[in-house]
Structures are given as structure tokens and as C-alpha cells.
Scaffold this motif. Structure first.
Motif, PDB file in Angstrom:
ATOM      1  N   ASN A 397       0.824  -1.210   0.000  1.00  0.00           N
ATOM      2  CA  ASN A 397       0.000   0.000   0.000  1.00  0.00           C
ATOM      3  C   ASN A 397       0.857   1.259   0.000  1.00  0.00           C
ATOM      4  O   ASN A 397       0.600   2.216  -0.730  1.00  0.00           O
ATOM      5  CB  ASN A 397      -0.932   0.027   1.221  1.00  0.00           C
ATOM      6  CG  ASN A 397      -2.062  -1.002   1.087  1.00  0.00           C
ATOM      7  OD1 ASN A 397      -2.411  -1.411  -0.020  1.00  0.00           O
ATOM      8  ND2 ASN A 397      -2.614  -1.426   2.200  1.00  0.00           N
ATOM      9  N   ASN A 398       1.894   1.245   0.860  1.00  0.00           N
ATOM     10  CA  ASN A 398       2.775   2.415   0.910  1.00  0.00           C
ATOM     11  C   ASN A 398       3.537   2.594  -0.403  1.00  0.00           C
ATOM     12  O   ASN A 398       3.741   3.709  -0.882  1.00  0.00           O
ATOM     13  CB  ASN A 398       3.777   2.299   2.064  1.00  0.00           C
ATOM     14  CG  ASN A 398       3.101   2.472   3.406  1.00  0.00           C
ATOM     15  OD1 ASN A 398       2.069   3.132   3.502  1.00  0.00           O
ATOM     16  ND2 ASN A 398       3.665   1.913   4.464  1.00  0.00           N
ATOM     17  N   ASN A 400       2.489   1.565  -3.336  1.00  0.00           N
ATOM     18  CA  ASN A 400       1.529   2.049  -4.342  1.00  0.00           C
ATOM     19  C   ASN A 400       1.246   3.541  -4.166  1.00  0.00           C
ATOM     20  O   ASN A 400       1.075   4.275  -5.128  1.00  0.00           O
ATOM     21  CB  ASN A 400       0.215   1.257  -4.231  1.00  0.00           C
ATOM     22  CG  ASN A 400       0.367  -0.195  -4.713  1.00  0.00           C
ATOM     23  OD1 ASN A 400       1.312  -0.494  -5.479  1.00  0.00           O
ATOM     24  ND2 ASN A 400      -0.499  -1.075  -4.286  1.00  0.00           N
ATOM     25  N   THR A 401       1.167   3.967  -2.893  1.00  0.00           N
ATOM     26  CA  THR A 401       0.931   5.399  -2.627  1.00  0.00           C
ATOM     27  C   THR A 401       2.068   6.256  -3.172  1.00  0.00           C
ATOM     28  O   THR A 401       1.855   7.287  -3.810  1.00  0.00           O
ATOM     29  CB  THR A 401       0.790   5.646  -1.114  1.00  0.00           C
ATOM     30  OG1 THR A 401      -0.311   4.873  -0.627  1.00  0.00           O
ATOM     31  CG2 THR A 401       0.527   7.139  -0.848  1.00  0.00           C
ATOM     32  N   TYR A 404       1.837   6.282  -6.843  1.00  0.00           N
ATOM     33  CA  TYR A 404       0.717   7.135  -7.270  1.00  0.00           C
ATOM     34  C   TYR A 404       1.101   8.613  -7.208  1.00  0.00           C
ATOM     35  O   TYR A 404       0.857   9.372  -8.134  1.00  0.00           O
ATOM     36  CB  TYR A 404      -0.482   6.868  -6.361  1.00  0.00           C
ATOM     37  CG  TYR A 404      -1.653   7.799  -6.605  1.00  0.00           C
ATOM     38  CD1 TYR A 404      -2.470   7.648  -7.735  1.00  0.00           C
ATOM     39  CD2 TYR A 404      -1.920   8.837  -5.709  1.00  0.00           C
ATOM     40  CE1 TYR A 404      -3.522   8.525  -7.939  1.00  0.00           C
ATOM     41  CE2 TYR A 404      -2.978   9.702  -5.924  1.00  0.00           C
ATOM     42  CZ  TYR A 404      -3.782   9.521  -7.042  1.00  0.00           C
ATOM     43  OH  TYR A 404      -4.808  10.383  -7.248  1.00  0.00           O
TER      44      TYR A 404
END
Length: 466
Positions: A397-398, A400-401, A404
Motif C-alpha cells: 500500500n505504501n 503504491n501510494t 501514485y
């Protein structure tokens, strides 16, 4: 009037010559006179100067006279004055003049100025500067701009300068071609940067920027390519107070290294040259980039540390459980052995009769212990898998953040915008934002992602009008 012999009649010339003799007798040498120049009155054709002099007190005029400085003397006095004060002789100055008092029947009374004490004016200017500095501090304006929060990424910069000045061109060259590829949004607000009119011009530029503060991160006043002459406008209390009160950080770089002016003192920070100002903004970008890199490194280090910490706890828990199981098995085994010995020594018959049941109980105990161990081991494995999965999810998640955010930053860059099919139109290297900026015959340069095309404006149309 009676024509009696006792009555004396004088001509106008008689009175004029009498005044001329009296003044030349009593005022035969030049005098040092402190006065203010109300109006300079320089005649470019003849080169002569006819200043109007005045003395005021509390805003009221106490005395006023007309003076003259002949052209040759005016050239010498002007040059000496500017060399000392670094400012041209101008209206509103308090000066110490050396003048001869003269009277002519045709031209009337006049002060013939032969010299001006530039050091006196310099002292008056220094005194006025000190008084303005004290007032700035008394009114809590001196450090006001310095207390503003400077943005981590000062991307949008409002520039107060002259488009043709060398300092402005140096600033553009460095900040637009920095080796890191940082992109800045720059907008010029033209203004006079020296002389008496500079105070009003720079103030008007500040007021214009003030109406658009949400569009900018900082303001810079840059000047270069000239000497120190004409810089006294930056010692104006009016201009310094406007800079101090400005709602955005102001960076100065007016291109001199001596006698820091009031404006430079009250800005968020002062740099000597426009080049130094450009490097200041680039360095702030670098500081932000280094901070992001440090945060990224700290995040990776923290994740690795947490993983090691969880692995260590799992191993410790596994060892503790295994030790407890082994101890429990040893205790039961010892108890069984003791029970066998007691049975064999005291009740052989009972032992034989209960041997099968004890053996069965032993098998059951071993089976239950083994089954309990397997259950606990499975539970430990499930906990371990859950921890690894959740840790992996956090990392993903981190990651991907970060991807992004990085993608968004790239998409917002001018190069990516051009690649998506948008174009940028320029005339004489100036960005065209509206059809009203174009006129027929303009040479239009259209920028694409992979190059540019040049065209000529044949017709413009705005709001349904040709």
C-alpha cells in the motif's frame, strides 16, 4: 503729490542700484546656507539650474528664495554630489549650499550657488535612514516578513524587475536551466528599480501581486547590471514598510554588497545578486528533495526493523512453547515411570489387572499431547502467515501510494501535459493565454511534445467578433 523742492524723487533704477550697492557691500563673501530644494529647474538647453529653495517648519514655509547654478558649476557640483552620496541631486533634499547673495536691477534678488557640501546631505540621508529603521522596529515591522512560513517547494515566483536588465536575464538563465531539471512558474511584474519614481513603481507592483497572493509562493525583487547610484529609494520607509507587511515571503537581490538598505533588512532574506536569489530557490527545492529521500529511507528502515522485530518475537514464542511442551512431556513420563515402579513393588496383581488401562491411558496422553502441540504449532503458523501478509499489505500500500504520488507529479509536468496532446503557443517567446493577445500577422510558435511548428496569424476571433 506737491512739486515742492524738498520732495526727492528716485527712479526705479536708482532704487535697484542702491539695493545692489548695499547687498554687495554687506554680503561681499559667500555664505554656507542650510536649505531644502523645493524644485530643481534644470534647463537642458543652456545647462543652467535655477533651484527654488525653501525652509519649512512643521509643514509651514518660513522662507523661500530663487537661486542659480551656472552650467559649468552645475556639472562639477552634480558629479561630486553623486560620487559622494551615490544619488543624483534631486528635489526634496536637504542640502548645505555655499552661495553668494546678489541683486541686479533687471533680474532681481538671487543666490548664486558655487558649491554644495555633499557630505552634509549624506549625513542627513544616514540620519533619516536610522530614524526610519527605528520606526520600523518600534512599529514591529522589522522582522514581520521574516516570521512568515516559507513554502517547502517555492515553485510559483512573482518577480519585480525590468525585463531588459542583465540581473533579470541572469536570474532566468540560472533558474530555468538548473542541472536538476526543477521546473518553476515565473511571472514578471515590470517596475522601475532606481530613482525617485522607483518607490511608487515597486509599490504598485507589490499591490498588484497582493491581489493574486494565492497564485504565488514567494516574491523576489531583483536588480543587476548597474552601480549603487539611485539605490536610496530602497531606504524609503514607505517602501520598506510595504515589503515588511507583504503577506508572502519577499527575497531581495538588488545587486550590491555594501550599505544594506532598509528594504533588504526587512525582507524574508537578502541575497546580494539575482544569481544568488536563483540559487536560493533551487537550494530550497533540493532541501525538499533530500527530505523526501530521507523519509523514504526512514520508512524502509522502519519496515525492515519491524519485520525483524516480529520475526524475533515469533522465534522467541516458538522456543518458549517448545520448551514448555518438552517439560510437560518429561514430567508426565517421569510420573508414569514412578507409577510403574510403585505398582510393581506393591501390587503386582493390581498392576497386571490395570496394566492395559494404564497403557491405553499413556497412549491417549501422548496422542493428546502431540495433537495439542500440532494445534498450537498450526496456530503459530497462522499467526506468522497473518503477520507476514499484513506487513506485506502495508508495504504494498505504501509503495503504491508513493508510485501514485510520483505518477501524479510526472503527469503534472509540462512535458507530460504536452504528450497528452496539449500545445503551448508563443509569440516572441511570450506565452499566449488568450486570443486577445494575438493580432493579424503575428508569427506564432506552437510547441508540441516532440517539437514545434511556426505559423502566421491570418485572423483572430473573440466572443463572436473578428
Amino acid at each position: 503729490m506737491s512739486n515742492s523742492p524738498a520732495t526727492s524723487v528716485f527712479t526705479l533704477l536708482d532704487i535697484g542700484k542702491s539695493l545692489q550697492r548695499m547687498i554687495s557691500t554687506h554680503y561681499h563673501k559667500p555664505y554656507w546656507i542650510k536649505t531644502e530644494i523645493a524644485k530643481l529647474n534644470v534647463y537642458t538647453k543652456s545647462g543652467h539650474c535655477y533651484p527654488d529653495l525653501v525652509e519649512k517648519q512643521n509643514g509651514q514655509v518660513l522662507a523661500q528664495m530663487r537661486a542659480i547654478i551656472w552650467s559649468d558649476t552645475f556639472k562639477i557640483i552634480s558629479k561630486q554630489f553623486e560620487d559622494v552620496t551615490r544619488k543624483p541631486l534631486s528635489e526634496g533634499m536637504t542640502v548645505m549650499i555655499l552661495a553668494k547673495v546678489t541683486y541686479h536691477p533687471n533680474y532681481g534678488f538671487s543666490l548664486n550657488i558655487v558649491d554644495i557640501d555633499a557630505s552634509f546631505t549624506l549625513g542627513e540621508m544616514a540620519k533619516e535612514k536610522l530614524e526610519s529603521l527605528k520606526r520600523l522596529k518600534t512599529e514591529s515591522l522589522f522582522d514581520l516578513n521574516k516570521t512568515l512560513t516559507f513554502p517547502k517547494v517555492p515553485k510559483r515566483i512573482a518577480i519585480i524587475s525590468v525585463e531588459t536588465s542583465k540581473g533579470y536575464q541572469d536570474f532566468l538563465n540560472i533558474i530555468s536551466h538548473n542541472k536538476y531539471g526543477f521546473k518553476f512558474e515565473l511571472e514578471l511584474f515590470p517596475a522601475l528599480l532606481q530613482g525617485d519614481k522607483a518607490i511608487t513603481s515597486i509599490s504598485e507592483a507589490l499591490e498588484l501581486i497582493k491581489t493574486r497572493t494565492s497564485e504565488f509562493d514567494a516574491v523576489t525583487i531583483i536588480r543587476g547590471g548597474g552601480g549603487d547610484v539611485g539605490l536610496s529609494c530602497y531606504d524609503s520607509f514607505i517602501l520598506a514598510s510595504k515589503v515588511a507587511r507583504f503577506p508572502l515571503p519577499v527575497i531581495s537581490g538588488i545587486g550590491h554588497s555594501t550599505n544594506e538598505t532598509l528594504v533588504e533588512m526587512v525582507t524574508y532574506t537578502n541575497k546580494i545578486t539575482p544569481t544568488d536569489v536563483a540559487y536560493f530557490f533551487i537550494d530550497r527545492f533540493m532541501d525538499c528533495l533530500e527530505e523526501l529521500n530521507m523519509l523514504h529511507s526512514d520508512f524502509n528502515r522502519l519496515v525492515k526493523y519491524k519485520l525483524k522485530e516480529e520475526q524475533f518475537e515469533l522465534k522467541a514464542l516458538h522456543q518458549k512453547f517448545k520448551s514448555q511442551v518438552d517439560t510437560l512431556l518429561q514430567r508426565h513420563d517421569f510420573m508414569l515411570k514412578q507409577q510403574r515402579q510403585r505398582i510393581k513393588s506393591t501390587l503386582p496383581s493390581y498392576v497386571r489387572s490395570r496394566f492395559d488401562s494404564l497403557t491405553q491411558l499413556s497412549f491417549q496422553l501422548k496422542f493428546m499431547t502431540k495433537q495439542g502441540f500440532q494445534t498450537e504449532n498450526q496456530q503459530l503458523k497462522r499467526l506468522s502467515n497473518t503477520l507476514k501478509r499484513e506487513t506485506s499489505d502495508v508495504l504494498v500500500n505504501n509503495h503504491n501510494t508513493l508510485n501514485y504520488l510520483s505518477s501524479n507529479l510526472k503527469l503534472l509536468s509540462p512535458e507530460q501535459i504536452l504528450k497528452r496532446g496539449y500545445t503551448l503557443n508563443l509569440v516572441n517567446d511570450k506565452i499566449i493565454k488568450s486570443a486577445s493577445d494575438l493580432k493579424t500577422g503575428d508569427q506564432l510558435k506552437t510547441m508540441f511534445a516532440d517539437g514545434y511548428a511556426e505559423s502566421k496569424v491570418i485572423k483572430t476571433k473573440l466572443n463572436g467578433k473578428n
